[in-house]
Design a protein around this motif. Structure first.
Motif, mmCIF file in Angstrom:
data_model
loop_
_atom_site.group_PDB
_atom_site.id
_atom_site.type_symbol
_atom_site.label_atom_id
_atom_site.label_comp_id
_atom_site.label_asym_id
_atom_site.label_seq_id
_atom_site.Cartn_x
_atom_site.Cartn_y
_atom_site.Cartn_z
ATOM 1 N N GLY A 56 -3.445 1.443 17.421
ATOM 2 C CA GLY A 56 -2.447 2.383 17.367
ATOM 3 C C GLY A 56 -3.169 3.983 17.250
ATOM 4 N N ASP A 57 -2.546 4.937 17.276
ATOM 5 C CA ASP A 57 -2.874 6.133 17.409
ATOM 6 C C ASP A 57 -3.450 6.767 16.141
ATOM 7 O OD1 ASP A 57 -2.686 6.769 20.129
ATOM 8 O OD2 ASP A 57 -0.732 7.764 19.913
ATOM 9 N N PRO A 58 -2.869 6.328 14.805
ATOM 10 C CA PRO A 58 -3.381 6.774 13.631
ATOM 11 C C PRO A 58 -4.723 5.947 13.240
ATOM 12 C CG PRO A 58 -0.826 6.339 13.551
ATOM 13 C CD PRO A 58 -1.349 5.832 14.878
ATOM 14 N N VAL A 59 -4.753 4.844 13.866
ATOM 15 C CA VAL A 59 -6.101 3.934 13.452
ATOM 16 C C VAL A 59 -7.246 4.773 14.270
ATOM 17 C CG1 VAL A 59 -7.219 1.666 13.843
ATOM 18 C CG2 VAL A 59 -4.858 1.785 12.893
ATOM 19 N N GLY A 87 6.380 8.221 7.214
ATOM 20 C CA GLY A 87 6.480 9.716 7.791
ATOM 21 C C GLY A 87 5.666 9.793 8.670
ATOM 22 N N ALA A 88 5.598 11.096 9.402
ATOM 23 C CA ALA A 88 4.714 11.226 10.469
ATOM 24 C C ALA A 88 3.174 11.925 9.930
ATOM 25 C CB ALA A 88 5.246 12.292 11.599
ATOM 26 N N ASP A 89 2.223 11.954 10.780
ATOM 27 C CA ASP A 89 1.139 12.756 10.262
ATOM 28 C C ASP A 89 0.589 12.356 8.896
ATOM 29 O OD1 ASP A 89 1.030 14.351 12.497
ATOM 30 O OD2 ASP A 89 2.361 15.786 11.378
ATOM 31 N N VAL A 90 0.480 10.851 8.778
ATOM 32 C CA VAL A 90 -0.107 10.417 7.595
ATOM 33 C C VAL A 90 -1.421 10.457 7.470
ATOM 34 C CG1 VAL A 90 -0.297 8.053 6.609
ATOM 35 C CG2 VAL A 90 1.648 8.415 7.901
ATOM 36 N N PRO A 91 -1.916 10.649 6.141
ATOM 37 C CA PRO A 91 -3.613 11.196 6.190
ATOM 38 C C PRO A 91 -4.404 10.093 6.468
ATOM 39 C CG PRO A 91 -2.109 11.951 4.263
ATOM 40 C CD PRO A 91 -1.254 11.051 5.126
ATOM 41 N N ALA A 92 -5.429 10.401 7.108
ATOM 42 C CA ALA A 92 -6.638 9.491 7.413
ATOM 43 C C ALA A 92 -6.929 8.310 6.430
ATOM 44 C CB ALA A 92 -7.558 9.933 8.058
ATOM 45 N N GLU A 93 -7.031 8.944 5.134
ATOM 46 C CA GLU A 93 -7.316 8.024 3.925
ATOM 47 C C GLU A 93 -6.308 6.981 3.801
ATOM 48 O OE1 GLU A 93 -5.934 12.015 2.103
ATOM 49 O OE2 GLU A 93 -7.135 11.384 3.929
ATOM 50 N N ASP A 94 -4.910 7.282 4.067
ATOM 51 C CA ASP A 94 -4.116 6.252 3.716
ATOM 52 C C ASP A 94 -4.217 4.969 5.058
ATOM 53 O OD1 ASP A 94 -2.970 7.229 1.420
ATOM 54 O OD2 ASP A 94 -1.748 8.534 2.795
ATOM 55 N N VAL A 95 -4.400 5.567 6.052
ATOM 56 C CA VAL A 95 -4.602 4.758 7.383
ATOM 57 C C VAL A 95 -5.769 3.567 6.944
ATOM 58 C CG1 VAL A 95 -4.713 4.382 9.812
ATOM 59 C CG2 VAL A 95 -3.482 6.214 8.925
ATOM 60 N N ARG A 96 -6.759 4.295 6.586
ATOM 61 C CA ARG A 96 -8.146 3.656 6.240
ATOM 62 C C ARG A 96 -7.851 2.513 5.277
ATOM 63 N NH1 ARG A 96 -10.578 9.034 6.283
ATOM 64 N NH2 ARG A 96 -11.426 9.403 8.205
ATOM 65 N N LEU A 148 0.809 -0.944 0.102
ATOM 66 C CA LEU A 148 -0.032 -0.091 -0.015
ATOM 67 C C LEU A 148 0.963 1.454 -0.067
ATOM 68 C CD1 LEU A 148 -2.804 -0.821 2.565
ATOM 69 C CD2 LEU A 148 -2.977 -0.782 0.125
ATOM 70 N N PRO A 149 0.208 2.428 -0.524
ATOM 71 C CA PRO A 149 1.085 3.617 -0.409
ATOM 72 C C PRO A 149 1.205 4.224 0.989
ATOM 73 C CG PRO A 149 -0.940 3.934 -1.748
ATOM 74 C CD PRO A 149 -1.042 2.526 -1.170
ATOM 75 N N ARG A 150 2.578 4.804 1.280
ATOM 76 C CA ARG A 150 2.999 5.243 2.471
ATOM 77 C C ARG A 150 3.489 4.116 3.576
ATOM 78 N NH1 ARG A 150 1.493 10.638 3.229
ATOM 79 N NH2 ARG A 150 3.165 10.666 4.870
#
Length: 692
Positions: A152-155, A125-134, A99-101
């Motif tokens: 995890g916090d991004p999730v 990197g940090a502050d990964v956009p929410a759509e990439d995490v989804r 997947l990207p990122r």
């Protein structure tokens, strides 16, 4: 000789004469700020720094190593064992890796029983956009009998539901109450429109300000929560006086000027006390609260300005139609009911006072056992994948894996530290020592309790006071304890250390203002004590409701204190100013209490009902912190309006009698004169002898 018109009368006159200009200015301000904010965007960031604390020193040491990239954990669970599903797990991880990122995916780490395993996915990197995490969440789905969850916090951030429902529900409920109160949809809309203009303008300003100062992500919804409640409240107080003047036969222009010269003064003073209480948060010196204090203070300021400039202009534009509705609607004589209620309380003031204080004391008791902390996945909804991953990790690796303590060593001694901690009570396991630099080392310590448990907090205290100091003596190294639980403990300690200064600023300045306005020593003292009781009751209810599912958010108590203390002064000023006006006119202390409650009881009850539904609607928010704020503020306003203003204040004022308006002569001369009543109401001032 007629006295010249006051500033408030002149302001009302300007808003009436230049009503289209006033409306155009407000539309231009709202539109311009909104367009600029949308063009520039926001830069909200949480500033959780706690200068001088151990947890902050640990965080600073990590920050010096460079910002770490975001990561999430992919957690697998299979009742029959992970060993039989390794191929399925590998297929899931292989798909995630493409997947990207996504920069790296670690190998599986399995639990001792072999039913739970996890792999760490590191982003680029940090502050990964929410759509990439989804995208990662959607890819890592269930594979047959292999259960897959992500933590995890991004999730957690990607799972957050969008806001707006709570604000909409609160505004709709407020509109219903206003329609029932005024009997006119148009009249009901004016306080609401005034609040929306003020809150909308402030929202754009703080979006722009987020680029200049640290403002947390929860500042906008918190600002809207307070702004809608206060904005509708202030506009309602002015509008209710306007309606009352119309019923007494005044024309529209005179009614608006009188409303601004009486209720407008109370709004100005009440808003000032709210801002003092909020700015008192600056005395705590905590970066996370300073931005919030400034944002909410600006909200209150703009709601005051809107109530004193926009509302009179709206009354001029729609005044004729509102006047028809007011004169058609009969006066139902609610003042007579409030007079009878006041007489009932004043005939038996002691039982009313004792029962009320006992009830408030009982509600306050749970607050003494309040545990502060920071939200983690363990407080999320059970259906959330981050909560499912949290529970699975605790099941497979122990509860401490979700919030390990971070111990930093300076000057060596990391190996000795690992050996010493391995057998310490409350420690389930110790990670491998890691080097951060020439003389810096780091060790992860996994408690045998969850991050939010009181036992973990006790472990932090024991490590700092009993375990590590002797080890420092033996090794010559310095050890610092960090991590989420340690940070929550440090935050609570920092607030406790600075609380006396905070109380001195907030309570002291508010008391001086009340003393200057009412020329009384007992009324400010009474107001401060009663406000503290309502705050204690609200925090007690918050603790009672939220304690079973986790700690109270570390920021909530001080923010609730500042906001509630300021809001409580609103009703205090509005009620007591009418009592003071009647006292100056007649010199009858008991009659002043009766008339003050008769003329303001209905408006205060309606205003409180609106605040309760606006604040209470935030209990529907998906954010735990906002739910706690909403409940705390709603309970405080409910207690204030129903218990304090309807029972305690009439009883206390009856017991005070004429002493309620006593002020030592030397203090009377030292304090400035701050008038809440227009000059005409002073024409029949009663002389009351003040002794030294």
């Amino acid at each position: 000789m007629t006295s010249p018109p006051s500033r408030m009368v002149r302001l009302a006159g300007w808003a009436q004469r230049r009503h289209w200009l006033a409306l155009a200015l407000w539309v231009a301000v709202l539109g311009g700020i909104t367009v600029a904010a949308q063009a520039v965007g926001s830069d909200y960031r949480d500033d959780h720094t706690l200068p001088g604390t151990e947890s902050q020193q640990v965080a600073d040491a990590f920050a010096a190593q460079g910002r770490q990239p975001d990561s999430v954990r992919v957690v697998f669970q299979r009742d029959a064992g992970i060993a039989g599903a390794r191929d399925g797990a590998a297929a899931v991880l292989s798909e995630v890796e493409r997947l990207p990122r996504v920069a790296d995916v670690s190998g599986l780490t399995e639990s001792e029983r072999g039913t739970v395993a996890f792999a760490t996915v590191t982003f680029d990197g940090a502050d990964v956009p929410a759509e990439d995490v989804r995208r990662v969440i959607d890819t890592a789905g269930r594979d047959g009998d292999l259960r897959v969850e992500l933590g995890g916090d991004p999730v957690r951030a990607a799972e957050e539901a969008p806001g707006g429902a709570a604000e909409g529900a609160g505004m709709l409920a407020a509109l219903v109450i206003l329609v029932l109160m005024f009997g006119s949809f148009l009249a009901a809309c004016l306080p609401l429109v005034t609040a929306v203009f003020a809150v909308g303008s402030t929202l754009g300003v703080i979006m722009l300000a987020s680029h200049l100062t640290a403002l947390p992500g929860y500042a906008p919804p918190l600002m809207m929560l307070v702004g809608l409640g206060v904005g509708i409240d202030y506009a309602l107080l002015v509008f209710a006086r306007f309606r009352g003047e119309l019923r007494m036969g005044a024309d529209r222009a005179r009614a608006a000027r009188t409303a601004l010269d009486t209720a407008g003064r109370s709004v100005l003073f009440a808003g000032t006390t709210v801002m003092i209480a909020l700015l008192g948060l600056l005395a705590l010196g905590l970066g996370s609260l300073q931005g919030v204090a400034l944002a909410v203070t600006l909200t209150v300021l703009l709601t005051m300005v809107a109530s004193l400039t926009l509302l009179p202009a709206l009354l001029t534009v729609f005044g004729k139609r509102i006047e028809k509705a007011v004169r058609k609607r009969p006066n139902r004589g609610s003042g007579a009911r409030w007079r009878r209620w006041s007489d009932t309380v004043q005939r038996r003031p002691v039982p009313a006072l004792v029962v009320s204080l006992a009830a408030l004391g009982a509600l306050s008791v749970p607050a003494f056992g309040m545990q502060l902390g920071f939200a983690d996945a363990g407080t999320e909804a059970e259906s959330a994948t981050s909560r499912q991953a949290y529970d699975l990790l605790a099941e497979g690796f122990g509860p401490g894996v979700n919030g390990p303590l971070v111990i930093m060593s300076e000057g060596g001694g990391t190996e000795e530290l690992a050996t010493a901690l391995d057998g310490t009570d409350g420690v389930a396991g110790v990670g491998a020592p890691q080097r951060l630099g020439d003389d810096l080392g780091m060790l992860l310590v996994f408690p045998d309790s969850a991050p939010q448990d009181e036992a973990t907090s006790d472990l932090v205290t024991r490590l700092r006071t009993d375990v590590l100091p002797p080890l420092e003596t033996d090794t010559g190294a310095t050890y610092l304890v960090g991590g989420s639980t340690a940070a929550a403990d440090d935050f609570a300690a920092a607030v406790s250390d600075r609380l006396p200064l905070f109380l001195l600023v907030v309570v002291g300045l508010s008391a001086i203002l009340l003393m200057a306005v009412f020329r009384s020593l007992l009324i400010p003292l009474k107001a401060a004590l009663l406000n503290l009781l309502s705050i204690g009751a609200s925090l007690g209810v918050v603790t009672l409701v939220f304690a079973p599912t986790g700690p109270v958010e570390a920021f909530v108590p001080v923010l609730v204190f500042a906001i509630v203390f300021g809001l409580s002064m609103d009703y205090e000023v509005f009620l007591v100013s009418r009592m003071h006006e009647e006292w100056r006119r007649t010199g009858d202390a008991s009659g002043a209490v009766r008339e003050g409650l008769a003329t303001t009881g209905g408006v205060i009850t309606a205003a409180a009902a609106i605040m309760v539904v606006v604040f209470g609607a935030f209990v529907l928010s998906p954010d735990r912190m906002l739910r706690q704020f909403g409940l705390g503020l709603a309970v405080a306003v409910l207690v204030d309006a129903l218990v304090l203003r309807c029972l305690v204040v009439p009883a206390v004022m009856r017991l005070f009698g004429t002493r309620a308006w006593w002020l030592p002569r030397w203090l009377d001369k030292a304090l400035p004169n701050v008038a809440l009543e227009p000059p005409e109401s002073h024409s029949k001032t009663v002389e009351f002898t003040r002794s030294n």
